[in-house]
Design a protein around this motif. Structure first.
Motif, short mmCIF file in Angstrom:
data_model
loop_
_atom_site.label_atom_id
_atom_site.label_comp_id
_atom_site.label_asym_id
_atom_site.label_seq_id
_atom_site.Cartn_x
_atom_site.Cartn_y
_atom_site.Cartn_z
N TYR A 96 -6.77 13.23 -13.85
CA TYR A 96 -7.02 13.09 -12.98
C TYR A 96 -8.47 11.81 -13.33
O TYR A 96 -9.34 11.89 -12.79
N GLY A 97 -8.41 11.07 -14.63
CA GLY A 97 -9.19 10.78 -15.03
C GLY A 97 -9.91 9.44 -14.60
O GLY A 97 -8.93 8.53 -14.00
N ALA A 98 -11.01 9.48 -14.28
CA ALA A 98 -11.75 8.22 -14.21
C ALA A 98 -12.78 7.44 -14.66
O ALA A 98 -13.70 6.57 -14.47
N GLY A 99 -12.31 7.60 -16.05
CA GLY A 99 -13.33 7.12 -17.41
C GLY A 99 -14.78 7.65 -17.32
O GLY A 99 -14.39 8.53 -17.12
N ASN A 100 -15.56 6.83 -18.03
CA ASN A 100 -17.29 7.10 -17.61
C ASN A 100 -17.78 7.26 -17.28
O ASN A 100 -17.73 5.95 -16.64
N PRO A 101 -18.92 7.86 -16.88
CA PRO A 101 -19.77 8.34 -15.89
C PRO A 101 -20.61 6.96 -16.10
O PRO A 101 -20.62 6.10 -17.72
N ARG A 102 -20.39 6.21 -15.32
CA ARG A 102 -22.03 4.70 -15.77
C ARG A 102 -23.38 5.10 -16.24
O ARG A 102 -23.98 6.45 -15.52
N ARG A 103 -23.73 4.38 -16.99
CA ARG A 103 -24.78 4.02 -17.85
C ARG A 103 -25.97 4.46 -16.51
O ARG A 103 -25.67 3.83 -15.92
N PRO A 104 -27.03 5.20 -16.90
CA PRO A 104 -27.93 6.25 -17.98
C PRO A 104 -27.04 7.27 -18.60
O PRO A 104 -27.17 8.06 -19.35
N LEU A 105 -26.24 7.56 -17.40
CA LEU A 105 -25.28 9.13 -17.73
C LEU A 105 -24.60 8.39 -19.38
O LEU A 105 -23.39 7.60 -19.03
N SER A 106 -24.48 9.47 -19.71
CA SER A 106 -23.51 9.53 -21.63
C SER A 106 -22.60 11.09 -20.93
O SER A 106 -22.51 12.21 -20.45
N ARG A 107 -21.67 10.73 -21.92
CA ARG A 107 -20.36 11.73 -22.10
C ARG A 107 -21.11 12.36 -22.32
O ARG A 107 -21.99 12.79 -23.36
#
Length: 297
Positions: free
Chosen positions: A262-273
């Protein structure tokens, strides 16, 4: 007592992002359709898990409008309309109503806002001008304002104020809110089975992004008072739900959803992987959920 509309699992859906950090509306549509197909009948748009705080006001409004258009009455829609200025909250709430939202989730005043009961009551009384049912958002560890049982009773006197979503993570305090006899919602992932046993009326659940099938199953078992079944299902969910609550919550939900399909890509900055070590710990905690969820649809 007012009619309570938001029973069961209300998914605090992650906001998908493309490789440039922009909202990926095509992926959002695909995710909504998959969640509806598996049985989700309530969505929170622009939720905390959906990175509300990192969306501009226009992005949040566009997200709500788009999501509501895709859902098209097939599930309940809760829009988060929290903002620093009460007039902005009212305007966002009216916009959500125009889009077809069934209710709004709103933080109490934060960042040097009033913290006394009178100030919080006045704030939500003003938000009521937006014309939608209000879900108060109790997350005192983040905003410094606690909705206590006595304040909950007082807020419930506002016709539009229908419930509190408790994300304090404190089981004793949540049980005290439940003992008011008023409809209460759980927003703390590790407390789900205990909250259901205590009588919570509904859940706003970020972790359900990565395990919607299993989350629906544990809630159904609890609603039918099949507590032995609920306990066995919860054993599958508990390791991951507890781990994500320990820190890096949003990033962990995004990473876990990627693993379960159920991937939604990466969280938006400033949050990091997440770091490689945390990814490994999360994969271990998910265990059999990965294949279980991938076979859901």
């Amino acid at each position: 007592m007012k009619e309570f509309q938001f029973t069961g699992v209300n998914l605090a859906i992650s906001t998908p992002n493309d490789s440039n950090g922009r909202i990926d509306y095509d992926r959002l549509e695909q995710l909504i359709e998959r969640y509806i197909a598996v049985g989700i009948r309530g969505f929170v748009l622009s939720s905390g898990t959906g990175m509300h705080v990192y969306l501009s006001q226009e992005e949040s409004k566009t997200l709500i409008a788009f999501g509501a258009k895709i859902i098209k009455g097939r599930a309940k829609i809760i829009a988060q309309t929290s903002a620093l200025l009460v007039d902005d909250v009212v305007e966002r709430t009216r916009y959500a109503a125009d889009c077809g939202a069934d209710g709004v989730m709103v933080l109490p005043p934060f960042f040097e806002g009033p913290t006394d009961d009178d100030g919080v009551f006045e704030f939500y009384s003003s938000v009521a001008r937006g014309g939608l049912p209000i879900i108060g958002y109790n997350v005192p560890q983040a905003v410094g304002v606690e909705i206590t049982p006595s304040l909950f009773r007082r807020l419930y006197e506002i016709p539009e104020f229908v419930t509190v979503k408790d994300s304090s993570g404190d089981l004793a305090k949540q049980a005290a809110l439940a003992r008011t006899g008023l409809p209460m919602m759980n927003g703390a992932d590790p407390l789900v089975p205990y909250a259901l046993f205590a009588g919570t009326k509904g859940l706003i659940w970020g972790g359900a992004n990565f395990a919607p099938k299993t989350c629906l199953e544990v809630v159904k078992a609890a609603q039918e008072h099949r507590w032995d079944d609920a306990r066995e299902i919860w054993r599958l969910l508990e390791p991951a739900m507890s781990l994500i609550w320990e820190g890096d919550y949003v990033q962990s939900v995004y990473a876990a959803a990627e693993m379960t399909g159920y991937g939604a890509g990466n969280p938006r900055r400033p949050l990091s992987r997440l770091s490689a070590a945390k990814i490994d710990a999360l994969r271990t905690a998910l265990g059999d959920l990965v294949e279980r969820e991938k076979s859901a649809v």
